[in-house]
Design an enzyme around this catalytic site. Structure first.
Site, PDB file in Angstrom:
ATOM      1  N   CYS A  15      89.640  15.436  64.650  1.00  7.95           N
ATOM      2  CA  CYS A  15      90.758  15.465  63.705  1.00  7.95           C
ATOM      3  C   CYS A  15      90.738  16.724  62.838  1.00  7.95           C
ATOM      4  O   CYS A  15      90.327  16.687  61.666  1.00  7.95           O
ATOM      5  CB  CYS A  15      90.807  14.230  62.816  1.00  7.95           C
ATOM      6  SG  CYS A  15      92.430  14.143  62.007  1.00  7.95           S
ATOM      7  N   CYS A  65      98.186  14.250  64.831  1.00  6.98           N
ATOM      8  CA  CYS A  65      97.452  14.380  63.584  1.00  6.98           C
ATOM      9  C   CYS A  65      98.397  14.120  62.416  1.00  6.98           C
ATOM     10  O   CYS A  65      99.253  14.954  62.127  1.00  6.98           O
ATOM     11  CB  CYS A  65      96.862  15.791  63.505  1.00  6.98           C
ATOM     12  SG  CYS A  65      95.796  15.984  62.093  1.00  6.98           S
TER      13      CYS A  65
HETATM   14  C1  LIG Z   1      87.667  11.656  58.506  1.00  8.54           C
HETATM   15  C2  LIG Z   1      88.308  11.429  59.843  1.00  8.54           C
HETATM   16  C3  LIG Z   1      89.688  11.376  59.933  1.00  8.54           C
HETATM   17  C4  LIG Z   1      90.298  11.171  61.155  1.00  8.54           C
HETATM   18  N1  LIG Z   1      91.679  11.066  61.194  1.00  8.54           N
HETATM   19  C5  LIG Z   1      92.301  10.789  62.351  1.00  8.54           C
HETATM   20  C6  LIG Z   1      93.700  10.581  62.390  1.00  8.54           C
HETATM   21  O1  LIG Z   1      94.373  10.626  61.370  1.00  8.54           O
HETATM   22  N2  LIG Z   1      94.277  10.304  63.575  1.00  8.54           N
HETATM   23  C7  LIG Z   1      93.549  10.210  64.714  1.00  8.54           C
HETATM   24  O2  LIG Z   1      94.123   9.931  65.767  1.00  8.54           O
HETATM   25  N3  LIG Z   1      92.196  10.420  64.723  1.00  8.54           N
HETATM   26  C8  LIG Z   1      91.553  10.694  63.577  1.00  8.54           C
HETATM   27  N4  LIG Z   1      90.191  10.857  63.550  1.00  8.54           N
HETATM   28  C9  LIG Z   1      89.446  11.011  64.815  1.00  8.54           C
HETATM   29  C10 LIG Z   1      89.126   9.733  65.549  1.00  8.54           C
HETATM   30  O3  LIG Z   1      88.465   8.813  64.706  1.00  8.54           O
HETATM   31  C11 LIG Z   1      88.233  10.075  66.751  1.00  8.54           C
HETATM   32  O4  LIG Z   1      88.826  11.119  67.481  1.00  8.54           O
HETATM   33  C12 LIG Z   1      88.046   8.872  67.665  1.00  8.54           C
HETATM   34  O5  LIG Z   1      87.306   7.888  66.982  1.00  8.54           O
HETATM   35  C13 LIG Z   1      87.341   9.284  68.956  1.00  8.54           C
HETATM   36  O6  LIG Z   1      86.939   8.178  69.700  1.00  8.54           O
HETATM   37  P1  LIG Z   1      85.625   8.254  70.623  1.00  8.54           P
HETATM   38  O7  LIG Z   1      85.514   6.940  71.282  1.00  8.54           O
HETATM   39  O8  LIG Z   1      85.656   9.479  71.441  1.00  8.54           O
HETATM   40  O9  LIG Z   1      84.431   8.464  69.581  1.00  8.54           O
HETATM   41  P2  LIG Z   1      83.946   7.441  68.464  1.00  8.54           P
HETATM   42  O10 LIG Z   1      85.043   6.518  68.060  1.00  8.54           O
HETATM   43  O11 LIG Z   1      83.314   8.272  67.409  1.00  8.54           O
HETATM   44  O12 LIG Z   1      82.861   6.563  69.216  1.00  8.54           O
HETATM   45  C14 LIG Z   1      81.662   7.074  69.756  1.00  8.54           C
HETATM   46  C15 LIG Z   1      80.699   5.904  69.842  1.00  8.54           C
HETATM   47  O13 LIG Z   1      79.562   6.280  70.601  1.00  8.54           O
HETATM   48  C16 LIG Z   1      78.438   5.691  70.015  1.00  8.54           C
HETATM   49  N5  LIG Z   1      77.252   6.456  70.425  1.00  8.54           N
HETATM   50  C17 LIG Z   1      76.901   7.703  70.064  1.00  8.54           C
HETATM   51  N6  LIG Z   1      75.743   8.052  70.662  1.00  8.54           N
HETATM   52  C18 LIG Z   1      75.361   6.985  71.398  1.00  8.54           C
HETATM   53  C19 LIG Z   1      74.259   6.731  72.265  1.00  8.54           C
HETATM   54  N7  LIG Z   1      73.303   7.642  72.454  1.00  8.54           N
HETATM   55  N8  LIG Z   1      74.198   5.539  72.897  1.00  8.54           N
HETATM   56  C20 LIG Z   1      75.180   4.608  72.726  1.00  8.54           C
HETATM   57  N9  LIG Z   1      76.248   4.787  71.915  1.00  8.54           N
HETATM   58  C21 LIG Z   1      76.328   5.971  71.271  1.00  8.54           C
HETATM   59  C22 LIG Z   1      78.699   5.764  68.524  1.00  8.54           C
HETATM   60  O14 LIG Z   1      77.897   4.842  67.801  1.00  8.54           O
HETATM   61  C23 LIG Z   1      80.182   5.455  68.469  1.00  8.54           C
HETATM   62  O15 LIG Z   1      80.424   4.075  68.301  1.00  8.54           O
HETATM   63  C24 LIG Z   1      89.527  11.026  62.333  1.00  8.54           C
HETATM   64  C25 LIG Z   1      88.126  11.067  62.239  1.00  8.54           C
HETATM   65  C26 LIG Z   1      87.520  11.246  61.011  1.00  8.54           C
HETATM   66  C27 LIG Z   1      86.018  11.244  60.911  1.00  8.54           C
END
Ligand SMILES: Cc1cc2nc3c(=O)[nH]c(=O)nc-3n(C[C@H](O)[C@H](O)[C@H](O)COP(=O)(O)OP(=O)(O)OC[C@H]3O[C@@H](n4cnc5c(N)ncnc54)[C@H](O)[C@@H]3O)c2cc1C
Length: 452
Positions: free
Chosen positions: A203, A381
């Site tokens: 983000c 975004c």
């Molecule tokens: C402050 C902030 C604001 C944001 N604002 C927005 C917004 O307005 N709109 C939007 O669309 N997105 C936004 N995002 C981004 C969005 O939250 C992420 O892009 C999204 O969560 C990505 O999903 P993901 O599954 O790739 O990663 P995540 O949701 O981060 O999940 C990754 C998972 O993997 C797990 N993991 C890590 N390492 C290991 C391991 N070795 N073994 C097992 N599990 C593991 C973690 O515990 C976690 O649960 C924002 C993020 C933040 C921090």
């Protein structure tokens, strides 16, 4: 299982070793049987193994359950809590509570899907296995990698220990998001400094959203005249997509926000309330900025587990096809979200768009057919610019706007704020995580075509 175990116990130590079972010479056959039978009963092979139970992992867990039955699916996730991270922007500004951002992982895990509560340590795609931190080996037929992005506060000198001091916060982790709100509330006079690191981030709008909210808060509380609001970013631009950047530049001029490009935070001296920046255009040149409030967006990088595996590209990201989300070298491996090298902005909205494409790719692969739907890079975004306005940026791989509404979304709007603050969290918990919502242009789908 009991029969096998009894055999192991009454035969030799060598035999037990061969089976990878623990030898228990001093115990009775019965005790030994019980111990080993329970470990055999714990299933260690899944047709579909999902690594990571964040936005992408839970969403795909739900979709895979529908595709192949819950008993064939497992999700590996160590955390007890699942967070809706996008709301942390509003938590840091006091508009939502931290508690409202989280639910137990147990409550979001699709029912019947196995939750492996461990951390993945190693991925071995040549043997179709992963190893967890407790030494367990799990084999799979198909693998979805959804391990997110790695935060690196430790790459800034003085952090993370600097967070023990007041006046400093970061919306990027649940441990530090409320510190942002504390720092904002306790602001008296001086510099309010906001940073953007010299790495890819998730983000990319969030580092500046908190600046606009802080400015609004300081105005509301009559402190703005005593504040310099400063955004020091490593980037050469304010925002990557010109249409929205133009609007943001107008806002920063109107609200007297100071934008310094190519400035990268390298050190925090929290005891002295000083932040040190390097000038990326003039190597060796640094500057020290005193702060009354500091918001840190940490450097980020690929998941260390992905980076250390054969699944990584040269930079360490999961190496997937940008159209189908299938791994480029291991056809039974797929990726979603922040851990991938998809050349688009890393957001939850992108995960929503990717989830439907990936579902399609996997169902075609299971039928030994060629994937036929392509991901266009859709990402979104919501740029929060105050406590009641948002610019809703939506765009594709080419940086072309892909907007939902037939109005100019580069304009600040109240409606979009309500979407961000009130509508999106519901869609997340009850739509996305249940695998009920997504597809190319997920907002468009919702507002024009209904849920899918
Ligand atoms: C402050 C902030 C604001 C944001 N604002 C927005 C917004 O307005 N709109 C939007 O669309 N997105 C936004 N995002 C981004 C969005 O939250 C992420 O892009 C999204 O969560 C990505 O999903 P993901 O599954 O790739 O990663 P995540 O949701 O981060 O999940 C990754 C998972 O993997 C797990 N993991 C890590 N390492 C290991 C391991 N070795 N073994 C097992 N599990 C593991 C973690 O515990 C976690 O649960 C924002 C993020 C933040 C921090």
């Amino acid at each position: 299982a009991i029969l096998i175990v009894s055999f192991v116990c009454v035969s030799s130590k060598k035999m037990a070793a061969l089976h990878g079972l623990r030898w228990c010479p001093t115990r009775s056959v019965t005790a030994c049987s019980l111990h080993i039978s329970s470990s055999i009963a714990a299933k260690q092979h899944y047709k579909m193994l999902v690594l990571g139970g964040g936005s992408g992992g839970i969403t795909m867990g739900a979709r895979m359950k529908r595709l192949m039955g819950a008993e064939n699916v497992a999700v590996v996730e160590p955390s007890e809590m699942h967070y809706y991270q996008p709301i942390w922007t509003l938590v840091g500004a006091g508009a939502k509570t931290a508690a409202s951002s989280g639910r137990s992982t147990a409550s979001v895990m699709p029912s019947g899907v196995k939750w492996v509560k461990s951390k993945v340590q190693e991925i071995n795609p040549d043997t179709n296995t992963v190893r967890t931190d407790d030494g367990t080996e799990i084999s799979y037929e198909y693998l979805i990698v959804a391990l997110g992005i790695q935060l690196h506060y430790e790459k800034i000198k003085g952090l993370p220990e600097g967070f023990e001091h007041p006046k400093i916060g970061s919306n990027y982790s649940i441990q530090t998001v409320e510190k942002t709100w504390n720092a904002l509330q306790n602001f008296k006079e001086g510099n309010a400094v906001f940073t953007f690191p010299n790495t890819p981030v998730k983000c990319a709008g969030a580092p500046q959203k908190i600046m606009y909210l802080s400015d609004a808060y300081l105005r509301k509380t009559g402190k703005r005249s005593k504040a310099n609001v400063i955004y020091n970013t490593s980037l050469p631009v304010l925002f990557g997509i010109k249409k929205y950047a133009d609007s943001l530049w107008e806002i920063v001029k109107r609200r007297d926000l100071q934008i310094n490009l190519r400035q990268n935070l390298i050190e925090v001296r929290a005891d002295k309330q000083e932040a040190v920046f390097e000038n990326l255009d003039k190597p060796g040149e640094t500057s020290v900025v005193e702060y009354e409030m500091l918001h840190v967006t940490p450097p980020m990088g690929p998941s260390l587990v992905v980076k250390g595996s054969p699944l990584a590209d040269e930079a360490g990201w999961l190496d997937v096809d940008k159209d189908t989300l299938q791994h480029k070298r291991y056809p039974n491996v797929f990726g979603i979200g922040d851990c991938t090298n998809l050349p688009t902005a890393k957001t939850g909205a992108a995960v929503a768009a990717q989830s439907a494409i990936l579902n399609r790719t996997i169902s075609k692969t299971l039928k030994k057919e060629k994937p036929d739907k392509k991901y266009d890079g859709y990402t979104s975004c919501p740029l929060v610019t105050s406590y009641n306005t948002v610019i809703l940026a939506e765009f594709d791989y080419n940086g072309q706007p892909l907007e939902t509404f037939p109005i100019n979304q580069a304009k600040e709007r109240r409606l979009m704020y309500h979407m961000k603050a009130d509508v999106m969290p519901h869609l997340y918990w009850h739509g996305l995580l249940r695998g009920l919502w997504g597809g190319p242009g997920p907002y468009r789908k919702l507002f024009h075509l209904g849920m899918k």
